[in-house]
Design a protein around this motif. Structure first.
Motif, PDB file in Angstrom:
ATOM      1  N   PRO A   1       0.815  -1.228   0.000  1.00  0.00           N
ATOM      2  CA  PRO A   1       0.000   0.000   0.000  1.00  0.00           C
ATOM      3  C   PRO A   1       0.842   1.269   0.000  1.00  0.00           C
ATOM      4  O   PRO A   1       0.467   2.281  -0.586  1.00  0.00           O
ATOM      5  CB  PRO A   1      -0.832  -0.125   1.280  1.00  0.00           C
ATOM      6  N   GLN A   2       1.999   1.221   0.672  1.00  0.00           N
ATOM      7  CA  GLN A   2       2.867   2.394   0.677  1.00  0.00           C
ATOM      8  C   GLN A   2       3.392   2.695  -0.722  1.00  0.00           C
ATOM      9  O   GLN A   2       3.453   3.853  -1.140  1.00  0.00           O
ATOM     10  CB  GLN A   2       4.040   2.188   1.634  1.00  0.00           C
ATOM     11  N   LEU A   3       3.743   1.637  -1.449  1.00  0.00           N
ATOM     12  CA  LEU A   3       4.207   1.820  -2.820  1.00  0.00           C
ATOM     13  C   LEU A   3       3.103   2.378  -3.705  1.00  0.00           C
ATOM     14  O   LEU A   3       3.347   3.228  -4.571  1.00  0.00           O
ATOM     15  CB  LEU A   3       4.725   0.493  -3.373  1.00  0.00           C
ATOM     16  N   MET A   4       1.872   1.921  -3.482  1.00  0.00           N
ATOM     17  CA  MET A   4       0.739   2.442  -4.253  1.00  0.00           C
ATOM     18  C   MET A   4       0.533   3.926  -3.982  1.00  0.00           C
ATOM     19  O   MET A   4       0.269   4.713  -4.905  1.00  0.00           O
ATOM     20  CB  MET A   4      -0.527   1.666  -3.898  1.00  0.00           C
ATOM     21  N   ARG A   5       0.655   4.349  -2.704  1.00  0.00           N
ATOM     22  CA  ARG A   5       0.493   5.767  -2.374  1.00  0.00           C
ATOM     23  C   ARG A   5       1.565   6.617  -3.048  1.00  0.00           C
ATOM     24  O   ARG A   5       1.278   7.699  -3.566  1.00  0.00           O
ATOM     25  CB  ARG A   5       0.538   5.955  -0.853  1.00  0.00           C
ATOM     26  N   LEU A   6       2.800   6.113  -3.025  1.00  0.00           N
ATOM     27  CA  LEU A   6       3.881   6.859  -3.662  1.00  0.00           C
ATOM     28  C   LEU A   6       3.670   6.987  -5.167  1.00  0.00           C
ATOM     29  O   LEU A   6       3.856   8.062  -5.748  1.00  0.00           O
ATOM     30  CB  LEU A   6       5.228   6.177  -3.369  1.00  0.00           C
ATOM     31  N   ASP A   7       3.261   5.872  -5.799  1.00  0.00           N
ATOM     32  CA  ASP A   7       3.014   5.905  -7.242  1.00  0.00           C
ATOM     33  C   ASP A   7       1.876   6.867  -7.587  1.00  0.00           C
ATOM     34  O   ASP A   7       1.964   7.628  -8.565  1.00  0.00           O
ATOM     35  CB  ASP A   7       2.692   4.500  -7.752  1.00  0.00           C
ATOM     36  N   ASN A   8       0.800   6.828  -6.798  1.00  0.00           N
ATOM     37  CA  ASN A   8      -0.330   7.726  -7.063  1.00  0.00           C
ATOM     38  C   ASN A   8       0.067   9.190  -6.893  1.00  0.00           C
ATOM     39  O   ASN A   8      -0.368  10.060  -7.654  1.00  0.00           O
ATOM     40  CB  ASN A   8      -1.489   7.390  -6.126  1.00  0.00           C
TER      41      ASN A   8
ATOM     42  N   VAL B   1       5.112  13.800 -12.065  1.00  0.00           N
ATOM     43  CA  VAL B   1       6.493  13.312 -12.118  1.00  0.00           C
ATOM     44  C   VAL B   1       6.561  11.967 -12.822  1.00  0.00           C
ATOM     45  O   VAL B   1       7.436  11.725 -13.649  1.00  0.00           O
ATOM     46  CB  VAL B   1       7.079  13.204 -10.695  1.00  0.00           C
ATOM     47  N   ALA B   2       5.634  11.074 -12.515  1.00  0.00           N
ATOM     48  CA  ALA B   2       5.567   9.775 -13.172  1.00  0.00           C
ATOM     49  C   ALA B   2       4.429   9.796 -14.189  1.00  0.00           C
ATOM     50  O   ALA B   2       3.607  10.708 -14.213  1.00  0.00           O
ATOM     51  CB  ALA B   2       5.360   8.665 -12.150  1.00  0.00           C
ATOM     52  N   GLY B   3       4.386   8.774 -15.029  1.00  0.00           N
ATOM     53  CA  GLY B   3       3.321   8.671 -16.009  1.00  0.00           C
ATOM     54  C   GLY B   3       3.764   9.039 -17.401  1.00  0.00           C
ATOM     55  O   GLY B   3       4.915   9.406 -17.632  1.00  0.00           O
ATOM     56  N   PRO B   4       2.853   8.965 -18.363  1.00  0.00           N
ATOM     57  CA  PRO B   4       3.218   9.185 -19.766  1.00  0.00           C
ATOM     58  C   PRO B   4       3.463  10.632 -20.131  1.00  0.00           C
ATOM     59  O   PRO B   4       4.011  10.914 -21.179  1.00  0.00           O
ATOM     60  CB  PRO B   4       1.997   8.640 -20.519  1.00  0.00           C
ATOM     61  N   GLU B   5       3.032  11.575 -19.268  1.00  0.00           N
ATOM     62  CA  GLU B   5       3.153  12.980 -19.630  1.00  0.00           C
ATOM     63  C   GLU B   5       4.621  13.386 -19.663  1.00  0.00           C
ATOM     64  O   GLU B   5       5.386  13.090 -18.760  1.00  0.00           O
ATOM     65  CB  GLU B   5       2.423  13.858 -18.618  1.00  0.00           C
ATOM     66  N   LYS B   6       5.033  14.070 -20.711  1.00  0.00           N
ATOM     67  CA  LYS B   6       6.420  14.493 -20.882  1.00  0.00           C
ATOM     68  C   LYS B   6       6.566  16.012 -20.812  1.00  0.00           C
ATOM     69  O   LYS B   6       7.562  16.558 -21.232  1.00  0.00           O
ATOM     70  CB  LYS B   6       6.962  14.006 -22.238  1.00  0.00           C
ATOM     71  N   GLY B   7       5.570  16.699 -20.288  1.00  0.00           N
ATOM     72  CA  GLY B   7       5.631  18.154 -20.253  1.00  0.00           C
ATOM     73  C   GLY B   7       6.289  18.715 -19.021  1.00  0.00           C
ATOM     74  O   GLY B   7       6.203  19.913 -18.767  1.00  0.00           O
ATOM     75  N   GLY B   8       6.909  17.874 -18.220  1.00  0.00           N
ATOM     76  CA  GLY B   8       7.598  18.384 -17.043  1.00  0.00           C
ATOM     77  C   GLY B   8       6.665  18.766 -15.924  1.00  0.00           C
ATOM     78  O   GLY B   8       6.982  19.598 -15.083  1.00  0.00           O
TER      79      GLY B   8
ATOM     80  N   SER C   1      13.405  -3.517  -5.647  1.00  0.00           N
ATOM     81  CA  SER C   1      12.167  -2.768  -5.425  1.00  0.00           C
ATOM     82  C   SER C   1      12.248  -1.924  -4.160  1.00  0.00           C
ATOM     83  O   SER C   1      11.685  -0.822  -4.098  1.00  0.00           O
ATOM     84  CB  SER C   1      10.982  -3.728  -5.346  1.00  0.00           C
ATOM     85  N   SER C   2      12.959  -2.409  -3.138  1.00  0.00           N
ATOM     86  CA  SER C   2      13.143  -1.600  -1.927  1.00  0.00           C
ATOM     87  C   SER C   2      13.983  -0.357  -2.224  1.00  0.00           C
ATOM     88  O   SER C   2      13.734   0.729  -1.694  1.00  0.00           O
ATOM     89  CB  SER C   2      13.809  -2.430  -0.835  1.00  0.00           C
ATOM     90  N   ILE C   3      14.969  -0.512  -3.121  1.00  0.00           N
ATOM     91  CA  ILE C   3      15.761   0.652  -3.530  1.00  0.00           C
ATOM     92  C   ILE C   3      14.891   1.639  -4.316  1.00  0.00           C
ATOM     93  O   ILE C   3      14.981   2.860  -4.135  1.00  0.00           O
ATOM     94  CB  ILE C   3      16.972   0.208  -4.376  1.00  0.00           C
ATOM     95  N   GLN C   4      14.039   1.127  -5.182  1.00  0.00           N
ATOM     96  CA  GLN C   4      13.139   1.992  -5.933  1.00  0.00           C
ATOM     97  C   GLN C   4      12.173   2.730  -5.001  1.00  0.00           C
ATOM     98  O   GLN C   4      11.836   3.896  -5.243  1.00  0.00           O
ATOM     99  CB  GLN C   4      12.356   1.180  -6.960  1.00  0.00           C
ATOM    100  N   MET C   5      11.729   2.068  -3.945  1.00  0.00           N
ATOM    101  CA  MET C   5      10.836   2.727  -2.996  1.00  0.00           C
ATOM    102  C   MET C   5      11.534   3.906  -2.324  1.00  0.00           C
ATOM    103  O   MET C   5      10.932   4.967  -2.115  1.00  0.00           O
ATOM    104  CB  MET C   5      10.336   1.733  -1.947  1.00  0.00           C
ATOM    105  N   GLN C   6      12.808   3.735  -1.976  1.00  0.00           N
ATOM    106  CA  GLN C   6      13.558   4.847  -1.396  1.00  0.00           C
ATOM    107  C   GLN C   6      13.667   6.007  -2.385  1.00  0.00           C
ATOM    108  O   GLN C   6      13.548   7.177  -2.002  1.00  0.00           O
ATOM    109  CB  GLN C   6      14.956   4.369  -0.987  1.00  0.00           C
TER     110      GLN C   6
ATOM    111  N   SER D   1      12.100   9.791  -1.677  1.00  0.00           N
ATOM    112  CA  SER D   1      12.884  11.022  -1.754  1.00  0.00           C
ATOM    113  C   SER D   1      12.350  11.965  -2.826  1.00  0.00           C
ATOM    114  O   SER D   1      12.355  13.188  -2.647  1.00  0.00           O
ATOM    115  CB  SER D   1      14.353  10.679  -2.041  1.00  0.00           C
ATOM    116  N   THR D   2      11.842  11.404  -3.929  1.00  0.00           N
ATOM    117  CA  THR D   2      11.271  12.248  -4.982  1.00  0.00           C
ATOM    118  C   THR D   2       9.998  12.928  -4.504  1.00  0.00           C
ATOM    119  O   THR D   2       9.782  14.121  -4.754  1.00  0.00           O
ATOM    120  CB  THR D   2      10.985  11.404  -6.237  1.00  0.00           C
ATOM    121  N   CYS D   3       9.143  12.196  -3.806  1.00  0.00           N
ATOM    122  CA  CYS D   3       7.911  12.791  -3.262  1.00  0.00           C
ATOM    123  C   CYS D   3       8.232  13.891  -2.254  1.00  0.00           C
ATOM    124  O   CYS D   3       7.577  14.941  -2.236  1.00  0.00           O
ATOM    125  CB  CYS D   3       7.059  11.710  -2.604  1.00  0.00           C
ATOM    126  N   GLU D   4       9.238  13.680  -1.419  1.00  0.00           N
ATOM    127  CA  GLU D   4       9.637  14.707  -0.464  1.00  0.00           C
ATOM    128  C   GLU D   4      10.125  15.969  -1.191  1.00  0.00           C
ATOM    129  O   GLU D   4       9.797  17.092  -0.795  1.00  0.00           O
ATOM    130  CB  GLU D   4      10.728  14.173   0.461  1.00  0.00           C
TER     131      GLU D   4
END
Length: 242
Positions: free
Chosen positions: A14-21, A28-35, A120-125, A129-132
């Motif tokens: 669930p934590q990974l899902m929250r970060l992805d959402n 920042v994530a997703g198909p959009e390339k407009g920055g 995957s644990s490294i990716q979560m970190q 950090s990106t969300c912060e």
């Protein structure tokens, strides 16, 4: 037997899902390339609408958000590439060992799943950090917008006039704070904070604020002179007509 032999899928964290959402919502994530232009527009709307001086800030916000997005995707590609290379390396080692000892498919699957869990644990970190970083950028942008919206030039003039006219004791009473808050269109707590910060800045650098104090003292003197002049005219007897 088929049910027992079926490989159980690991539940999504669930934590990974929250970060992805969150990364998707901020652009920042997703198909959009407009920055992250959509996120910048949302931040501007949340900050209280756009003004004539906001275009530079919006472009600055989009540029910094684009930098965060670029760093995130670059690091993510590095982790994925490292994971694939390490998995290939382990698979080659297992194939070499299979010449001397039997290796079951389950053993191979277990090794691959261990590698993927580690990466995957490294990716979560990385995602944390990106969300912060995005939240820090967003808070700075919104805080700066709120500060300017709450304290306009007229409110600052009113507060400065009171401060320098009571320079010997720049501590307004609660009644004075309420009156100043009504005149400035802000809250009483904001008035208290402004006076507290002003007193600190004035004490730290009295020489810098001396010129400002002289300007407001001159304004006060002119106002007092005008009031006394109007008062003397009102009290003087009228000249009789010839």
């Amino acid at each position: 037997l088929s049910i027992r032999g079926a490989q159980e899928e690991e539940p999504t964290d669930p934590q990974l899902m929250r970060l992805d959402n969150m990364l998707l919502a901020e652009g920042v994530a997703g198909p959009e390339k407009g920055g992250g232009s959509a996120a910048a527009a949302a931040a501007a709307a949340a900050s209280g609408g756009a003004g004539s001086d906001n275009s530079v800030e919006h472009s600055d916000y989009r540029a910094k958000l684009s930098q965060i997005r670029q760093i995130y995707h670059t690091e993510l590609e590095k982790y994925e590439q490292a994971c694939n290379e390490f998995t290939t390396h382990v698979m080659n080692l297992l194939r070499e060992q299979s010449r001397t000892r039997p290796i079951s498919p389950k053993e191979i699957e277990r090794m691959v799943s261990i590698i993927h869990r580690k990466f995957s644990s490294i990716q979560m970190q990385l995602k944390q950090s990106t969300c912060e970083a995005v939240m820090i950028l967003r808070s700075r942008f919104l805080d700066a917008r709120r500060k300017r919206r709450n304290f306009n030039k007229q409110a600052t003039e009113i507060l400065n006039e009171y401060f320098y006219s009571h320079l010997s004791n720049p501590y307004p009473s609660e009644e004075a704070k309420e009156e100043l808050a009504k005149k400035c269109g802000i809250t009483v707590s904001q008035v208290s904070n402004w006076f507290g910060n002003k007193r600190i800045r004035y004490k730290k650098n009295i020489g810098k604020f001396q010129e400002e104090a002289n300007i407001y003292a001159a304004k006060t003197a002119v106002t007092a002179t005008n009031v006394s002049a109007h008062g003397s005219q009102a009290n003087s007897p009228s000249t009789p007509n010839s």
